[in-house]
Design a protein around this motif. Sequence first.
Motif, PDB file in Angstrom:
ATOM      1  N   SER A 291      36.960  22.022  -1.868  1.00 14.23           N
ATOM      2  CA  SER A 291      35.793  22.905  -1.751  1.00 14.23           C
ATOM      3  C   SER A 291      35.255  23.354  -3.106  1.00 14.23           C
ATOM      4  N   LEU A 292      36.054  23.210  -4.155  1.00 15.75           N
ATOM      5  CA  LEU A 292      35.642  23.676  -5.477  1.00 15.75           C
ATOM      6  C   LEU A 292      34.995  22.598  -6.330  1.00 15.75           C
ATOM      7  N   LEU A 293      35.390  21.348  -6.141  1.00 17.68           N
ATOM      8  CA  LEU A 293      34.948  20.278  -7.035  1.00 17.68           C
ATOM      9  C   LEU A 293      33.708  19.582  -6.497  1.00 17.68           C
ATOM     10  N   ARG A 294      32.804  19.248  -7.410  1.00 13.63           N
ATOM     11  CA  ARG A 294      31.567  18.551  -7.080  1.00 13.63           C
ATOM     12  C   ARG A 294      31.259  17.527  -8.173  1.00 13.63           C
ATOM     13  N   PRO A 295      30.610  16.407  -7.826  1.00 14.31           N
ATOM     14  CA  PRO A 295      30.181  15.452  -8.860  1.00 14.31           C
ATOM     15  C   PRO A 295      29.275  16.139  -9.884  1.00 14.31           C
ATOM     16  N   GLY A 296      29.488  15.774 -11.140  1.00 17.62           N
ATOM     17  CA  GLY A 296      28.720  16.360 -12.227  1.00 17.62           C
ATOM     18  C   GLY A 296      29.418  17.504 -12.932  1.00 17.62           C
ATOM     19  N   GLN A 297      30.458  18.067 -12.313  1.00 14.96           N
ATOM     20  CA  GLN A 297      31.179  19.159 -12.951  1.00 14.96           C
ATOM     21  C   GLN A 297      31.991  18.650 -14.139  1.00 14.96           C
ATOM     22  N   PRO A 298      32.137  19.481 -15.187  1.00 18.28           N
ATOM     23  CA  PRO A 298      32.984  19.071 -16.318  1.00 18.28           C
ATOM     24  C   PRO A 298      34.463  19.189 -15.971  1.00 18.28           C
ATOM     25  N   VAL A 299      35.275  18.405 -16.642  1.00 16.40           N
ATOM     26  CA  VAL A 299      36.716  18.454 -16.463  1.00 16.40           C
ATOM     27  C   VAL A 299      37.369  18.174 -17.810  1.00 16.40           C
TER      28      VAL A 299
END
Length: 440
Positions: A291-299
């Motif tokens: 529920s927290l992770l989405r495409p485009g987010q930095p890691v």
Amino acid sequence: MVRGVLVLLTAALALLWGWDVLQAPASPAHPWWIARQEAMYLSGLLAIGLMSLAMYLATRPVWLEAPFGGMDRVYRAHKWAGIVGGSFAIMHWLVEMSDDILKSTIGRAGRVPKEKATGLLDSLQDLAEDFGEWGFYILLVLLAITLWQRFPYRPWRFLHRAMPVIYLLLAFHSVLLAPRDYWTQPVGWVLAGLVAAGIYGALRALLGNIGQARRVRGEILAVTQPAPDVVAVSCRLPAAWHGHRAGQFALVTFDPDEGAHPFTIASADGGDRTVEFRIKALGDHTRQLPSLLRPGQPVDIEGPYGRFDLSRINPRARQFWVAGGIGVTPFLAWLGALQNSSAPAPAADLHYCTRDREHDPFVAELQALCAGLPSVRLHVHGSAQGDVLDAHRLLKDTGPGEAAEVWFCGPGGLADSLRRGIAGIGRRRLSFHQEAFVMR
């Protein structure tokens, strides 16, 4: 290896302390007071020596991966050096507190005279005594919550950040209150080296640059759920990422407040700087990832680390690869790397242990990967179907003198069961490789 390092360092420090005792001139003090003093010196020496090792290993020195057998074992040595060093610190404090017992039994007569200091040194020694007492009480609390596995991870991680400061307090205490003759003998030279290494580790921790040279910021490409309790995260990394070997892991930070967690890279290195992680919901943080992770987010990804490496297998030994649950991830990377390898795949028996083989999403993937590798024989064991792997089933087709290797990744209980079974069979020419990265 981990146990050997801790035993070797403890034995070396004890021998150096013993040499100093033998060189010391005879003392007119009562033998019990002498024994108390030397017990204080020895316990303090062991405490600060092991804690110095723990602080240095906290910097994740890559050069130690080869002799230790992987960064997971470096971390394990860090953990147990801290725990054992803290235990010696408790012993040091108990010996210090024993003076009232000696006063009530043999009296004050015959006490060992204190080394006298004047001026600034006297003031610094008084301060060092205070620092040691404060540091010890805080260390005792941190040691207790570290051993109490039910204490929540996030507050433990926050409190654990205080360890470099506590170490610096205890190092100051140790250096200022160590016997002066130490610094003209090998025990002092070794102590100085260990404290210097520990201070180096503590300062790097406080500056926040541990692992910085191997850290890159990437971008999440895709987030999927191959199973209700497993999330697959694909990431694209920048040019600073120099690739990984199949079976290695990385320290991944999705949330700066949560910090880094070790996850095996489940994909082979295709040269396109993309990596995939398969993460099982084992705690609050990992359960919330879908529920927290989405495409485009930095890691933020640090690594790669680890020696659970396909290139390290012994081609002359019979290969048994054992995966339990999410421990299948390094073997997914191995099989992926073998698909496009110009070299022939090794002959191996891959045993995958799961709760229910009829509904496990990894089974079909393993079957597809092994279909293109005839030399890799897949065995799926489902406990719901009454099929449980043990040492006899694992080694049933091998002779007693045949060289063999077991590469294991999975639950510790299964590993312990297989190890006991293998020992019971009496197999001597067998190597057992296991990666076990536990954060606390």
